[in-house]
Scaffold this active site. Sequence first.
Site, PDB file in Angstrom:
ATOM      1  N   LYS A   1       0.810  -1.226   0.000  1.00  0.00           N
ATOM      2  CA  LYS A   1       0.000   0.000   0.000  1.00  0.00           C
ATOM      3  C   LYS A   1       0.838   1.269   0.000  1.00  0.00           C
ATOM      4  O   LYS A   1       0.400   2.286  -0.540  1.00  0.00           O
ATOM      5  CB  LYS A   1      -0.959  -0.009   1.184  1.00  0.00           C
ATOM      6  CG  LYS A   1      -2.028  -1.093   1.066  1.00  0.00           C
ATOM      7  CD  LYS A   1      -3.010  -0.993   2.205  1.00  0.00           C
ATOM      8  CE  LYS A   1      -4.099  -2.032   2.066  1.00  0.00           C
ATOM      9  NZ  LYS A   1      -5.165  -1.805   3.037  1.00  0.00           N
TER      10      LYS A   1
ATOM     11  N   GLY B   1      -9.576  -5.793   5.311  1.00  0.00           N
ATOM     12  CA  GLY B   1      -9.916  -5.135   6.566  1.00  0.00           C
ATOM     13  C   GLY B   1      -8.968  -5.486   7.703  1.00  0.00           C
ATOM     14  O   GLY B   1      -9.099  -4.981   8.811  1.00  0.00           O
TER      15      GLY B   1
ATOM     16  N   GLU C   1      -6.478   2.511  -2.025  1.00  0.00           N
ATOM     17  CA  GLU C   1      -5.711   1.383  -2.559  1.00  0.00           C
ATOM     18  C   GLU C   1      -6.217   0.998  -3.930  1.00  0.00           C
ATOM     19  O   GLU C   1      -7.301   1.413  -4.343  1.00  0.00           O
ATOM     20  CB  GLU C   1      -5.763   0.171  -1.613  1.00  0.00           C
ATOM     21  CG  GLU C   1      -7.110  -0.492  -1.523  1.00  0.00           C
ATOM     22  CD  GLU C   1      -7.043  -1.905  -0.914  1.00  0.00           C
ATOM     23  OE1 GLU C   1      -5.954  -2.468  -0.777  1.00  0.00           O
ATOM     24  OE2 GLU C   1      -8.111  -2.443  -0.599  1.00  0.00           O
TER      25      GLU C   1
ATOM     26  N   ASN D   1      -7.003  -2.402  -6.347  1.00  0.00           N
ATOM     27  CA  ASN D   1      -7.113  -3.853  -6.436  1.00  0.00           C
ATOM     28  C   ASN D   1      -6.884  -4.268  -7.882  1.00  0.00           C
ATOM     29  O   ASN D   1      -7.567  -3.799  -8.789  1.00  0.00           O
ATOM     30  CB  ASN D   1      -8.491  -4.311  -5.961  1.00  0.00           C
ATOM     31  CG  ASN D   1      -8.654  -4.097  -4.473  1.00  0.00           C
ATOM     32  OD1 ASN D   1      -7.751  -4.418  -3.702  1.00  0.00           O
ATOM     33  ND2 ASN D   1      -9.763  -3.532  -4.066  1.00  0.00           N
TER      34      ASN D   1
ATOM     35  N   ARG E   1      -7.463  -6.818  -9.806  1.00  0.00           N
ATOM     36  CA  ARG E   1      -8.201  -8.042 -10.156  1.00  0.00           C
ATOM     37  C   ARG E   1      -9.650  -7.673 -10.383  1.00  0.00           C
ATOM     38  O   ARG E   1     -10.056  -6.525 -10.190  1.00  0.00           O
ATOM     39  CB  ARG E   1      -8.123  -9.033  -8.995  1.00  0.00           C
ATOM     40  CG  ARG E   1      -8.607  -8.372  -7.708  1.00  0.00           C
ATOM     41  CD  ARG E   1      -8.836  -9.335  -6.585  1.00  0.00           C
ATOM     42  NE  ARG E   1      -8.874  -8.659  -5.297  1.00  0.00           N
ATOM     43  CZ  ARG E   1      -9.909  -8.028  -4.779  1.00  0.00           C
ATOM     44  NH1 ARG E   1     -11.052  -7.975  -5.455  1.00  0.00           N
ATOM     45  NH2 ARG E   1      -9.848  -7.428  -3.615  1.00  0.00           N
TER      46      ARG E   1
HETATM   47  P1  ADP Z   1      -8.328  -3.342   2.838  1.00  0.00           P
HETATM   48  O1  ADP Z   1      -7.168  -3.535   1.911  1.00  0.00           O
HETATM   49  O2  ADP Z   1      -8.169  -4.110   4.105  1.00  0.00           O
HETATM   50  O3  ADP Z   1      -9.656  -3.509   2.186  1.00  0.00           O
HETATM   51  P2  ADP Z   1      -8.543  -0.431   2.561  1.00  0.00           P
HETATM   52  O4  ADP Z   1      -7.335   0.440   2.620  1.00  0.00           O
HETATM   53  O5  ADP Z   1      -9.129  -0.665   1.227  1.00  0.00           O
HETATM   54  O6  ADP Z   1      -8.214  -1.810   3.309  1.00  0.00           O
HETATM   55  O7  ADP Z   1      -9.664   0.160   3.513  1.00  0.00           O
HETATM   56  C1  ADP Z   1     -10.841  -0.577   3.771  1.00  0.00           C
HETATM   57  C2  ADP Z   1     -11.855   0.298   4.458  1.00  0.00           C
HETATM   58  O8  ADP Z   1     -11.317   0.851   5.664  1.00  0.00           O
HETATM   59  C3  ADP Z   1     -12.319   1.504   3.660  1.00  0.00           C
HETATM   60  O9  ADP Z   1     -13.342   1.190   2.744  1.00  0.00           O
HETATM   61  C4  ADP Z   1     -12.799   2.395   4.791  1.00  0.00           C
HETATM   62  O10 ADP Z   1     -14.058   1.948   5.266  1.00  0.00           O
HETATM   63  C5  ADP Z   1     -11.793   2.181   5.884  1.00  0.00           C
HETATM   64  N1  ADP Z   1     -10.671   3.158   5.782  1.00  0.00           N
HETATM   65  C6  ADP Z   1      -9.474   2.966   5.179  1.00  0.00           C
HETATM   66  N2  ADP Z   1      -8.706   4.075   5.255  1.00  0.00           N
HETATM   67  C7  ADP Z   1      -9.410   5.005   5.924  1.00  0.00           C
HETATM   68  C8  ADP Z   1      -9.170   6.380   6.325  1.00  0.00           C
HETATM   69  N3  ADP Z   1      -8.025   7.008   6.050  1.00  0.00           N
HETATM   70  N4  ADP Z   1     -10.169   7.025   6.982  1.00  0.00           N
HETATM   71  C9  ADP Z   1     -11.326   6.396   7.288  1.00  0.00           C
HETATM   72  N5  ADP Z   1     -11.615   5.119   6.937  1.00  0.00           N
HETATM   73  C10 ADP Z   1     -10.678   4.418   6.287  1.00  0.00           C
END
Ligand code: ADP
Length: 449
Positions: free
Chosen positions: A116, A165, A287, A289, A291
């Site tokens: 990331k 998550g 991030e 993805n 895929r």
């Molecule tokens: P993963 O790779 O585990 O899915 P992500 O980085 O995509 O993690 O984040 C997943 C979720 O976590 C997001 O959709 C959001 O709900 C929460 N999240 C991530 N970063 C933030 C942030 N900076 N502020 C608030 N919520 C966040």
Amino acid sequence: MFDKILIANRGEIALRVIRACREMGIQSVAVHSTADSDAMHVRMADESVCIGPPTSTQSYLSIPAIISACEITGAQAIHPGYGFLSENANFVQIVQDHDLTFIGPTADHIRTMGDKITAKDTMKALGVPCVPGSDGGVASLEEAEKIGKDIGYPVIIKATAGGGGKGMKVAQTAKDMKSAFQTARAEGKSNFGNDEVYIEKYLTTPRHIEIQVFGDGKGKAVHLGERDCSLQRRHQKVFEEAPGPSITAEERARIGKVCADAVAKINYIGAGTIEFLYENGEFYFIEMNTRLQVEHPVTEAIFRQDLVREQIRVAAGLPMSFGQDDLVIDGHAIEVRINAEKLPNFSPCPGKITQFHAPGGLGVRMDSALYDGYSIPPYYDSLIGKLIVHGRDRPEALARLARALGELIVDGVDTTVPLFHALLQEPAVLSGDYNIHWLEHWLDENLQA
Ligand code: ADP
């Protein structure tokens, strides 16, 4: 074009790929563990190979077993679906070393976006807006505390290798920093073998908006608008829709172009999703993805395109069958994820399906590998189906969702269907006025054990 494709996955996504293969006149090969001998993907594929015992690491994640299955069956390409080996750069390299084609991006792109911190640096350099935060990794608690003070609380500490998550912890105030920092590191280490973490400003009321992109690997790329996936439980999506109820055509065109240009510049090939948090009219990259996503059908519905067919085409070296101007939004689509889980705790609920009836009719798509008498094994993900509805507009899609959920019968195990019946009574869901925290609050108030 390929004559034969092996699908390195199971469940509904394996069926999804088999269906695309069949329509394209391509033979399909299913692989399965001993726990999945009776699974629908095995029944539906043209051929199948048992690749190991139930444990994923010895079957669906076993690279030697999957490569051998290709060699035995003469499959020329591998579609990884989502999860399992779909974002494993090492796997992609091995596939290529065996003169097979991986249906997905290059090992390099997967590696870049899989970390990331590197992903964020890359996107920033490509002109994509990011969440304010630390400049790369944060090595010590002292440094973390200083960054927290600089950017202001609340902050979120994220494992650079995290996903699903896991490896994310929020520090509401400076007092929480120590435990959040240590927990995120420990989760990164134990789940992903990497304890590097970074820090972001924690946005308090954002929506989760993701842009679907698609590239030909030769410098051409398009976007297929956004999906709003804000209804989440423990950072996992449960309800997704397209287009996003809060996004205007101008915003879509603007952020869509930023994303398409970014992936075009790196010669990205195939399907990808650039995820953002969206707050006060601003997009913040979180991030990418590399895929096909679980929720891709809502995009397919509103653009009337087959993303899996397109993935197979570009992997075979063919040009993309659509350009940006061909992609015009038609109506509104919603997907709900149906899990074999028992409410209110969402505990996994594997077992035997005594009766299954999929809803049908205009604008209804059910992607599921269930059938009457099927036993859901306890070893894998609890997703047992996705119900996707499409309507001329959002109210029609919502009405259709309620109607289709009413037709759906899944007997024998508990499912998350009652959750969706309840959500469809909620004014916030009906008006589309929710953010990423709305569902957690609602669950706390309405589903107390
Ligand atoms: P993963 O790779 O585990 O899915 P992500 O980085 O995509 O993690 O984040 C997943 C979720 O976590 C997001 O959709 C959001 O709900 C929460 N999240 C991530 N970063 C933030 C942030 N900076 N502020 C608030 N919520 C966040």
